[in-house]
Motif scaffolding. Structure first.
Motif, PDB file in Angstrom:
ATOM      1  N   ARG A  65       0.825  -1.221   0.000  1.00 21.83           N
ATOM      2  CA  ARG A  65       0.000   0.000   0.000  1.00 21.83           C
ATOM      3  C   ARG A  65       0.857   1.267   0.000  1.00 21.83           C
ATOM      4  NH1 ARG A  65      -4.065  -2.534   4.451  1.00 21.83           N
ATOM      5  NH2 ARG A  65      -5.741  -3.231   3.033  1.00 21.83           N
ATOM      6  N   ARG A  66       2.047   1.174   0.579  1.00 22.60           N
ATOM      7  CA  ARG A  66       2.896   2.358   0.723  1.00 22.60           C
ATOM      8  C   ARG A  66       3.918   2.510  -0.401  1.00 22.60           C
ATOM      9  NH1 ARG A  66       3.127   0.046   5.919  1.00 22.60           N
ATOM     10  NH2 ARG A  66       5.250  -0.686   5.505  1.00 22.60           N
ATOM     11  N   ASP A  67       4.265   1.414  -1.044  1.00 27.11           N
ATOM     12  CA  ASP A  67       5.426   1.420  -1.943  1.00 27.11           C
ATOM     13  C   ASP A  67       5.015   0.956  -3.337  1.00 27.11           C
ATOM     14  OD1 ASP A  67       7.839   0.963  -3.281  1.00 27.11           O
ATOM     15  OD2 ASP A  67       8.864   0.245  -1.496  1.00 27.11           O
ATOM     16  N   GLN A  68       4.880   1.892  -4.280  1.00 24.34           N
ATOM     17  CA  GLN A  68       4.444   1.551  -5.625  1.00 24.34           C
ATOM     18  C   GLN A  68       5.455   0.657  -6.333  1.00 24.34           C
ATOM     19  OE1 GLN A  68       1.446   2.299  -7.265  1.00 24.34           O
ATOM     20  NE2 GLN A  68       2.283   0.799  -8.702  1.00 24.34           N
ATOM     21  N   ASP A  69       6.737   0.891  -6.121  1.00 24.20           N
ATOM     22  CA  ASP A  69       7.755   0.053  -6.759  1.00 24.20           C
ATOM     23  C   ASP A  69       7.644  -1.396  -6.295  1.00 24.20           C
ATOM     24  OD1 ASP A  69       8.750   2.173  -8.193  1.00 24.20           O
ATOM     25  OD2 ASP A  69      10.377   2.603  -6.780  1.00 24.20           O
ATOM     26  N   GLU A  70       7.403  -1.563  -5.012  1.00 24.30           N
ATOM     27  CA  GLU A  70       7.243  -2.921  -4.499  1.00 24.30           C
ATOM     28  C   GLU A  70       5.966  -3.556  -5.034  1.00 24.30           C
ATOM     29  OE1 GLU A  70       8.293  -6.391  -2.530  1.00 24.30           O
ATOM     30  OE2 GLU A  70       9.474  -4.592  -2.957  1.00 24.30           O
ATOM     31  N   LEU A  71       4.910  -2.772  -5.169  1.00 24.61           N
ATOM     32  CA  LEU A  71       3.675  -3.298  -5.747  1.00 24.61           C
ATOM     33  C   LEU A  71       3.920  -3.756  -7.184  1.00 24.61           C
ATOM     34  CD1 LEU A  71       0.637  -3.840  -5.577  1.00 24.61           C
ATOM     35  CD2 LEU A  71       0.247  -1.457  -6.264  1.00 24.61           C
ATOM     36  N   ASP A  72       4.706  -2.984  -7.936  1.00 29.10           N
ATOM     37  CA  ASP A  72       5.026  -3.389  -9.311  1.00 29.10           C
ATOM     38  C   ASP A  72       5.791  -4.706  -9.330  1.00 29.10           C
ATOM     39  OD1 ASP A  72       3.765  -1.219 -10.428  1.00 29.10           O
ATOM     40  OD2 ASP A  72       5.585  -0.022 -10.655  1.00 29.10           O
ATOM     41  N   ARG A  73       6.742  -4.852  -8.404  1.00 26.61           N
ATOM     42  CA  ARG A  73       7.493  -6.114  -8.332  1.00 26.61           C
ATOM     43  C   ARG A  73       6.566  -7.278  -8.002  1.00 26.61           C
ATOM     44  NH1 ARG A  73      10.841  -2.798  -5.042  1.00 26.61           N
ATOM     45  NH2 ARG A  73      12.664  -2.003  -6.188  1.00 26.61           N
ATOM     46  N   PHE A  74       5.662  -7.033  -7.074  1.00 29.07           N
ATOM     47  CA  PHE A  74       4.713  -8.076  -6.687  1.00 29.07           C
ATOM     48  C   PHE A  74       3.830  -8.478  -7.866  1.00 29.07           C
ATOM     49  CE2 PHE A  74       0.355  -9.000  -5.262  1.00 29.07           C
ATOM     50  CZ  PHE A  74       0.582 -10.166  -4.551  1.00 29.07           C
ATOM     51  N   LEU A  75       3.310  -7.503  -8.596  1.00 28.42           N
ATOM     52  CA  LEU A  75       2.441  -7.808  -9.732  1.00 28.42           C
ATOM     53  C   LEU A  75       3.196  -8.545 -10.823  1.00 28.42           C
ATOM     54  CD1 LEU A  75       0.338  -4.520  -9.948  1.00 28.42           C
ATOM     55  CD2 LEU A  75      -0.361  -6.740  -9.023  1.00 28.42           C
ATOM     56  N   ASP A  76       4.460  -8.195 -11.008  1.00 25.07           N
ATOM     57  CA  ASP A  76       5.271  -8.925 -11.984  1.00 25.07           C
ATOM     58  C   ASP A  76       5.401 -10.393 -11.598  1.00 25.07           C
ATOM     59  OD1 ASP A  76       5.758  -6.826 -13.712  1.00 25.07           O
ATOM     60  OD2 ASP A  76       7.612  -6.219 -12.719  1.00 25.07           O
ATOM     61  N   ARG A  77       5.372 -10.659 -10.319  1.00 22.37           N
ATOM     62  CA  ARG A  77       5.513 -12.046  -9.854  1.00 22.37           C
ATOM     63  C   ARG A  77       4.215 -12.825  -9.961  1.00 22.37           C
ATOM     64  NH1 ARG A  77       6.279 -16.468  -9.728  1.00 22.37           N
ATOM     65  NH2 ARG A  77       7.212 -17.810  -8.124  1.00 22.37           N
ATOM     66  N   VAL A  78       3.107 -12.199  -9.620  1.00 25.88           N
ATOM     67  CA  VAL A  78       1.868 -12.979  -9.520  1.00 25.88           C
ATOM     68  C   VAL A  78       1.012 -12.928 -10.775  1.00 25.88           C
ATOM     69  CG1 VAL A  78       1.781 -12.741  -7.014  1.00 25.88           C
ATOM     70  CG2 VAL A  78       0.523 -11.120  -8.443  1.00 25.88           C
ATOM     71  N   THR A  79       1.168 -11.911 -11.622  1.00 28.46           N
ATOM     72  CA  THR A  79       0.436 -11.913 -12.885  1.00 28.46           C
ATOM     73  C   THR A  79       1.321 -12.585 -13.925  1.00 28.46           C
ATOM     74  OG1 THR A  79       1.247  -9.695 -13.410  1.00 28.46           O
ATOM     75  CG2 THR A  79      -0.890  -9.853 -12.342  1.00 28.46           C
ATOM     76  N   ILE A  80       0.732 -13.436 -14.730  1.00 31.08           N
ATOM     77  CA  ILE A  80       1.500 -14.306 -15.610  1.00 31.08           C
ATOM     78  C   ILE A  80       1.715 -13.587 -16.941  1.00 31.08           C
ATOM     79  CG2 ILE A  80       1.676 -16.634 -16.549  1.00 31.08           C
ATOM     80  CD1 ILE A  80       1.408 -16.405 -13.456  1.00 31.08           C
ATOM     81  N   ASN A  81       2.873 -12.971 -17.093  1.00 30.63           N
ATOM     82  CA  ASN A  81       3.162 -12.205 -18.301  1.00 30.63           C
ATOM     83  C   ASN A  81       4.289 -12.840 -19.114  1.00 30.63           C
ATOM     84  OD1 ASN A  81       1.262 -10.028 -18.036  1.00 30.63           O
ATOM     85  ND2 ASN A  81       2.460  -9.340 -16.285  1.00 30.63           N
ATOM     86  N   VAL A  82       4.317 -14.161 -19.110  1.00 29.56           N
ATOM     87  CA  VAL A  82       5.300 -14.879 -19.908  1.00 29.56           C
ATOM     88  C   VAL A  82       4.762 -14.997 -21.328  1.00 29.56           C
ATOM     89  CG1 VAL A  82       6.540 -17.048 -20.214  1.00 29.56           C
ATOM     90  CG2 VAL A  82       6.108 -16.166 -17.914  1.00 29.56           C
ATOM     91  N   SER A  83       5.510 -14.509 -22.292  1.00 32.16           N
ATOM     92  CA  SER A  83       5.056 -14.564 -23.672  1.00 32.16           C
ATOM     93  C   SER A  83       6.260 -14.470 -24.591  1.00 32.16           C
ATOM     94  CB  SER A  83       4.060 -13.425 -23.957  1.00 32.16           C
ATOM     95  OG  SER A  83       3.431 -13.614 -25.201  1.00 32.16           O
ATOM     96  N   GLN A  84       6.031 -14.583 -25.871  1.00 31.60           N
ATOM     97  CA  GLN A  84       7.065 -14.371 -26.873  1.00 31.60           C
ATOM     98  C   GLN A  84       6.394 -14.330 -28.239  1.00 31.60           C
ATOM     99  OE1 GLN A  84       8.877 -18.472 -26.020  1.00 31.60           O
ATOM    100  NE2 GLN A  84       9.425 -18.195 -28.159  1.00 31.60           N
ATOM    101  N   LEU A  85       7.076 -13.788 -29.208  1.00 36.79           N
ATOM    102  CA  LEU A  85       6.566 -13.745 -30.568  1.00 36.79           C
ATOM    103  C   LEU A  85       6.526 -15.162 -31.152  1.00 36.79           C
ATOM    104  CD1 LEU A  85       8.645 -10.639 -31.633  1.00 36.79           C
ATOM    105  CD2 LEU A  85       6.146 -10.669 -31.369  1.00 36.79           C
TER     106      LEU A  85
END
Length: 271
Positions: A65-85
């Motif tokens: 709630r306090r740290d946007q950078d940490e929230l971004d790191r967390f979202l990168d971990r839990v949302t599945i954004n693995v892809s490729q062309l």
């Protein structure tokens, strides 16, 4: 603390701290983690929080709630954004050989890349359409819940890793090499694609709005009820004769019951 202990940390005084944590995340960024399979997602979250030095979920939620950078790191971990062309090229071979020529007989193709992440699928589809059905009027809409990924998709820029399995001649034809080693989609591809932030679990597409829906590598993390409801909603978005393509590790549990007929592996046609 071992992984087994992390995965089974008890709730405090009868409270379900995992549910409370997910509710807090939903209020922070509109991502509902409770729709995902709990065992997998809870292990993922607790392990990541522990590696960041926070053994208790309520404490870690306060940090997010306090740290946007940490929230971004967390979202990168839990949302599945693995892809490729050209991910799973065999599916694009089916599109090339059978699906796109059939759909193009109407003169236009309206496609939905559902759960598009940073746009690799949408831009691959755009390149295939330009190659296979160049005269068709093609529009590709990419939708993802993660606004950061949508902003990235709108740039049309990809890394060397995104292109790791692509034939060099395809990259040369459809992408411009950038000084930093990345690739940018050519204008002809960017003209076909648009991207929107949206939650697949809540969006209500217009019935019959699309000829082709690609929803790959998205539902494997959802619980069965959520997965089946999403597939039914995707079918509603298809016109009769349109196609739904799912990921190579996914399945539609009751294809006939929601009006689909399998035509190729992981490919279904709406009756």
């Amino acid at each position: 603390m071992g992984l087994s202990a992390i995965a089974t940390a008890p709730a405090r005084a009868g409270r379900d701290e995992y549910v409370e944590f997910c509710d807090g995340i939903r209020r922070l960024c509109s991502i509902d983690l409770l729709q995902y399979k709990r065992g997998q997602m809870e292990r993922r979250i607790r392990t990541f929080a522990n590696t960041r030095g926070h053994g208790e979920l309520p404490d870690y939620l306060g940090v997010l709630r306090r740290d946007q950078d940490e929230l971004d790191r967390f979202l990168d971990r839990v949302t599945i954004n693995v892809s490729q062309l050209w991910r799973h090229p065999e599916q694009f071979e089916v599109l090339t050989r059978d699906v796109l020529p059939e759909l193009a007989q109407t003169g236009r193709i309206r496609a939905w890349s559902a759960g598009c992440s940073y746009g690799a699928e949408a831009f691959t589809l755009a390149a295939v359409c330009k190659s296979v059905v160049p005269r068709a009027n093609v529009t590709i809409t990419g939708v993802d819940i993660d606004g950061r990924m949508i902003e990235r998709a709108r740039t049309g820029i990809f890394t060397e890793a995104d292109a790791r399995s692509v034939k060099p001649e395809l990259m040369k034809q459809w992408f411009t090499k950038l000084p930093d080693g990345g690739y940018e989609a050519v204008a002809a591809l960017r003209a076909l694609c648009r991207f929107e932030v949206g939650d697949l679990l809540r969006v209500q597409p217009r019935p019959g709005a699309y000829d082709l829906v690609m929803c790959r590598n998205t539902v494997i993390y959802f619980n069965d009820g959520v997965r089946d409801a999403l597939h039914a909603r995707l079918v509603t978005a298809l016109r009769p004769g349109g196609y739904l393509i799912v990921g190579a590790t996914e399945r539609v549990s009751d294809a006939a019951g929601i009006g689909l007929t399998p035509t190729h592996p992981f490919t279904y046609r709406k009756s």
